[in-house]
Design an enzyme around this catalytic site. Structure first.
Site, PDB file in Angstrom:
ATOM      1  N   GLN A 291      -4.496  -4.855   7.119  1.00 10.35           N
ATOM      2  CA  GLN A 291      -5.570  -5.730   6.635  1.00 10.35           C
ATOM      3  C   GLN A 291      -5.612  -7.072   7.357  1.00 10.35           C
ATOM      4  OE1 GLN A 291      -7.922  -4.841   4.680  1.00 10.35           O
ATOM      5  NE2 GLN A 291      -7.117  -2.990   3.742  1.00 10.35           N
TER       6      GLN A 291
ATOM      7  N   LYS B  35     -10.244  -0.585  10.789  1.00  8.79           N
ATOM      8  CA  LYS B  35     -10.390  -1.789   9.964  1.00  8.79           C
ATOM      9  C   LYS B  35     -10.680  -3.019  10.823  1.00  8.79           C
ATOM     10  CE  LYS B  35      -7.199  -0.270   6.348  1.00  8.79           C
ATOM     11  NZ  LYS B  35      -8.063   0.291   5.321  1.00  8.79           N
TER      12      LYS B  35
ATOM     13  N   ASP C 132       3.254  -4.416   8.026  1.00  7.72           N
ATOM     14  CA  ASP C 132       2.040  -3.620   7.868  1.00  7.72           C
ATOM     15  C   ASP C 132       0.852  -4.572   8.051  1.00  7.72           C
ATOM     16  OD1 ASP C 132      -0.231  -2.376   6.951  1.00  7.72           O
ATOM     17  OD2 ASP C 132       0.633  -1.690   5.051  1.00  7.72           O
TER      18      ASP C 132
ATOM     19  N   HIS D 279       0.867  -1.182   0.000  1.00  2.75           N
ATOM     20  CA  HIS D 279       0.000   0.000   0.000  1.00  2.75           C
ATOM     21  C   HIS D 279       0.905   1.234   0.000  1.00  2.75           C
ATOM     22  CE1 HIS D 279      -2.692   2.989   1.956  1.00  2.75           C
ATOM     23  NE2 HIS D 279      -3.690   2.248   1.522  1.00  2.75           N
TER      24      HIS D 279
ATOM     25  N   CYS E 163      -5.028   2.603  -3.396  1.00  5.99           N
ATOM     26  CA  CYS E 163      -3.765   3.125  -2.829  1.00  5.99           C
ATOM     27  C   CYS E 163      -2.642   2.107  -2.987  1.00  5.99           C
ATOM     28  CB  CYS E 163      -3.931   3.529  -1.364  1.00  5.99           C
ATOM     29  SG  CYS E 163      -5.180   4.771  -1.107  1.00  5.99           S
TER      30      CYS E 163
HETATM   31  N1  C6P Z   1      -6.251   0.482   2.880  1.00 10.08           N
HETATM   32  C1  C6P Z   1      -8.153   0.125   1.419  1.00 10.08           C
HETATM   33  O1  C6P Z   1      -9.263   0.427   0.943  1.00 10.08           O
HETATM   34  P1  C6P Z   1      -4.861   3.789   7.152  1.00 10.08           P
HETATM   35  O2  C6P Z   1      -5.455   4.632   6.076  1.00 10.08           O
HETATM   36  O3  C6P Z   1      -3.630   4.407   7.713  1.00 10.08           O
HETATM   37  O4  C6P Z   1      -5.831   3.360   8.180  1.00 10.08           O
HETATM   38  O5  C6P Z   1      -4.394   2.427   6.470  1.00 10.08           O
HETATM   39  C2  C6P Z   1      -3.469   2.466   5.442  1.00 10.08           C
HETATM   40  C3  C6P Z   1      -3.236   1.102   4.897  1.00 10.08           C
HETATM   41  C4  C6P Z   1      -1.989   0.531   5.064  1.00 10.08           C
HETATM   42  N2  C6P Z   1      -1.725  -0.701   4.625  1.00 10.08           N
HETATM   43  C5  C6P Z   1      -2.653  -1.444   4.013  1.00 10.08           C
HETATM   44  C6  C6P Z   1      -2.328  -2.828   3.569  1.00 10.08           C
HETATM   45  C7  C6P Z   1      -3.931  -0.921   3.799  1.00 10.08           C
HETATM   46  O6  C6P Z   1      -4.849  -1.664   3.190  1.00 10.08           O
HETATM   47  C8  C6P Z   1      -4.230   0.388   4.223  1.00 10.08           C
HETATM   48  C9  C6P Z   1      -5.564   1.010   3.970  1.00 10.08           C
HETATM   49  C10 C6P Z   1      -7.607   0.920   2.570  1.00 10.08           C
HETATM   50  O7  C6P Z   1      -7.513  -0.816   0.977  1.00 10.08           O
HETATM   51  C11 C6P Z   1      -7.729   2.394   2.337  1.00 10.08           C
HETATM   52  S1  C6P Z   1      -6.707   2.951   1.026  1.00 10.08           S
END
Ligand code: C6P
Length: 425
Positions: free
Chosen positions: A222, A245, A219, A141, A383
Site C-alpha cells: 500500500q 496497486k 510489506d 494483511h 484481508c
Molecule cells: N490488499 C486491499 O483491498 P496482492 O494481492 O498480493 O497484490 O497484495 C496483497 C496485499 C499485501 N499487503 C497489503 C498491505 C495489502 O493491502 C495487500 C492487498 C488489497 O486492501 C486486496 S485484499
C-alpha cells in the site's frame, strides 16, 4: 427531521484544487474514469484494492503485444531481443524507483503475496528452525500472516505479534520487547496498513531489529503508490509490492532483497530460466535475479509496470502525497459530520484511506447502496481479519484515494452516505 434534510451544504472549497497537480489533465489520462455507473459518474474510491490504469500503461502493454512481443532471454531473433531489452529496462526502472543498489536485487514475482511467500519459503525455509520466532504486527494483511504461519507449521517456529493502540498506532515498546527474546529470525511488517491507513515508523522499526541482528521484510503493497521509498535509506532487507496497486497491470509483483541475502537463499521454484546447467544428477542455478524467476514471466505486464513507474515518477510522489493528504483531511472532516459514522484508524501518520462503520448499517449494505450512486468503495474485512477482531467488528466500509481523486468525489461519497442513513432510519 430526516437524515436528508439534515444534509449539510456541500463543500464551498474549490472541487479540484490541489497544490501542485493538474487534476483535470491527470484524470483525462484514465479512460475508465469517464464512464457512468448506474447512470451516475463513476467515483472510484477502491484504490487500495486495485488502482485504475493511465493511458501510458495501457499503451505500453498494447505496444508490446502489437509490436515486439516474444519470449525473453531465450530467442536469437530480433523480437525476443527487443522484448528482453524492454523487460530488463523495467527492472532498471523498478531499481531506480526503490533506489536499490543493483538490478540483481529486483525480483519480479506475481504480486506482493508471492514476494512474501518467496521469502518465507526460501529464506525462512533455510534459516528458521524449531523454537525460532518471527515477529509481525497486529495490523498485517493476511499475505503477511499466513506465509509465516505456514513456515511455523513446517519448522516448529513461533509467530509473535506486536500490538497496536485503539488509534491504530503500533506500540513500539512492545515490538522492541518481542525482538529481545534472542530467538527472532525475522521481523516482517506492513509499511502502510490497508485496513487502517496507518503509516508505520518503519525506519526505527528496522533499526531496532538490526540492532539485534534481525533482518526485516517490509510489506510495501500500500505504501509505494503514496510515499517515496528508498530501500537503501531504510536499510530494509526485503521490500515487497504489487504492480496493480501502483497504476501498473495485475499479475506482476516486485521483491527487493539485499544481494548478499538473495545470493545465500535457495531458489523458490525450479524450472526454465533459473538455471545455468541442468543434468539429471545436479542443477547449477542462474545468477541473480534469474535464480528467482523460474518459467516465462508476465512479460508485457512487467513492461507495463515500467511505464507506470515512469508515469508516477513524472508526477512526483511528493506532489501525490500532498494532494492525497489534503483529500484525507477533507474526507475525514466531512465523514465526521455524519452521526453514527465511526472512522477506524486515526493514527497521526496516516495515508489517504478512510475505513469506517455506520451505526445500524452493515458495511456490505453501505457498499451496495453507494454502488447505485456510482461510488465504488470496498466493504469487508480487507484481508485483515485480525484487525477487525481487534476492534470487534466483522467488517468496515473503506474509501481509499488515488492521485486522480478530487474533493468533488469526496462530496459524492458523503452525499451517498447521507442517503444510506436516510434509507436505514
Ligand atoms: N490488499 C486491499 O483491498 P496482492 O494481492 O498480493 O497484490 O497484495 C496483497 C496485499 C499485501 N499487503 C497489503 C498491505 C495489502 O493491502 C495487500 C492487498 C488489497 O486492501 C486486496 S485484499
Amino acid at each position: 427531521m430526516n437524515a436528508m434534510s439534515a444534509l449539510p451544504a456541500l463543500s464551498t472549497l474549490p472541487p479540484t484544487r490541489s497544490a501542485d497537480l493538474d487534476l483535470v489533465r491527470i484524470r483525462a489520462e484514465f479512460p475508465i474514469l469517464r464512464q457512468k455507473i448506474h447512470g451516475k459518474p463513476l467515483v472510484y474510491l477502491d484504490n487500495a484494492a486495485s488502482v485504475q490504469k493511465p493511458r501510458a500503461v495501457i499503451d505500453a502493454i498494447g505496444e508490446c503485444y502489437g509490436g515486439y512481443y516474444a519470449n525473453i532471454h531465450r530467442g536469437v531473433h530480433l523480437l525476443s531481443e527487443r522484448s528482453t531489452v524492454a523487460y530488463e529496462g523495467a527492472r532498471e526502472k523498478a531499481r531506480a524507483f526503490l533506489n536499490a543498489a543493483s538490478v540483481q536485487e529486483i525480483i519480479f514475482t506475481r504480486n506482493t503475496t508471492e514476494s512474501i511467500n518467496l521469502v518465507a519459503s526460501s529464506f525462512g525455509g533455510s534459516v528458521v528452525k524449531a523454537g525460532d520466532q518471527i515477529v509481525i504486527t497486529g495490523m498485517e494483511h493476511h499475505s503477511n500472516i499466513v506465509p509465516w504461519q505456514l513456515l511455523c507449521e513446517r519448522t516448529g517456529a513461533v509467530l509473535k505479534v506486536a500490538p497496536f493502540t485503539d488509534a491504530g498506532e503500533l506500540i513500539l515498546e512492545e515490538y522492541e520487547r518481542l525482538l529481545d527474546s534472542g530467538r527472532v529470525k525475522l521481523a516482517a511488517f506492513v509499511h502502510l496498513s490497508n485496513a487502517l491507513g496507518t503509516i508505520n515508523p518503519v525506519k526505527p522499526m528496522i533499526d531496532l531489529a538490526h540492532a539485534r541482528g534481525i533482518p526485516v521484510l517490509v510489506d510495501g503493497a500500500q505504501s509505494v503508490p503514496h510515499l517515496a521509498v528508498d530501500v537503501q535509506a531504510l536499510d530494509c532487507d526485503f521490500y515487497a509490492f504489487s504492480s496493480h496497486k501502483i497504476y501498473g497491470p495485475s499479475g506482476v509483483g516486485v521483491l527487493y532483497g539485499k544481494q548478499a541475502l538473495l545470493e545465500a537463499m535457495p531458489p523458490y521454484q525450479g524450472g526454465g530460466d533459473m538455471i545455468r546447467l541442468v543434468t539429471f544428477e545436479k542443477t547449477e542455478y542462474a545468477d541473480l535475479p534469474n535464480k528467482f524467476e523460474a518459467g516465462t514471466p508476465s512479460i508485457a505486464e512487467v513492461i507495463g509496470l515500467g511505464a507506470a513507474l515512469d508515469w508516477l515518477t513524472a508526477i512526483g510522489l511528493d506532489a501525490v502525497a500532498a494532494h492525497e493528504h489534503e483529500l484525507l483531511e477533507y474526507a475525514t472532516a466531512r465523514l465526521q459530520e455524519i452521526p453514527g459514522l465511526n472512522i477506524m484508524g486515526t493514527a497521526r501518520d496516516k495515508a489517504a484511506l478512510a475505513a469506517f462503520t455506520l451505526q445500524g448499517v452493515h458495511p456490505h449494505d453501505i457498499g451496495t447502496i453507494l454502488d447505485r450512486e456510482g461510488v465504488a468503495i470496498r466493504a469487508g474485512h480487507h484481508c485483515a481479519q485480525p484487525v477487525m477482531q481487534r476492534y470487534g467488528v466483522p467488517a468496515t466500509a473503506r474509501a481509499s484515494f488515488a492521485v486522480y481523486n478530487t474533493r468533488d468525489e469526496v462530496d459524492a461519497l458523503v452525499k451517498s452516505l447521507w442517503k444510506v442513513k436516510e434509507l436505514f432510519e
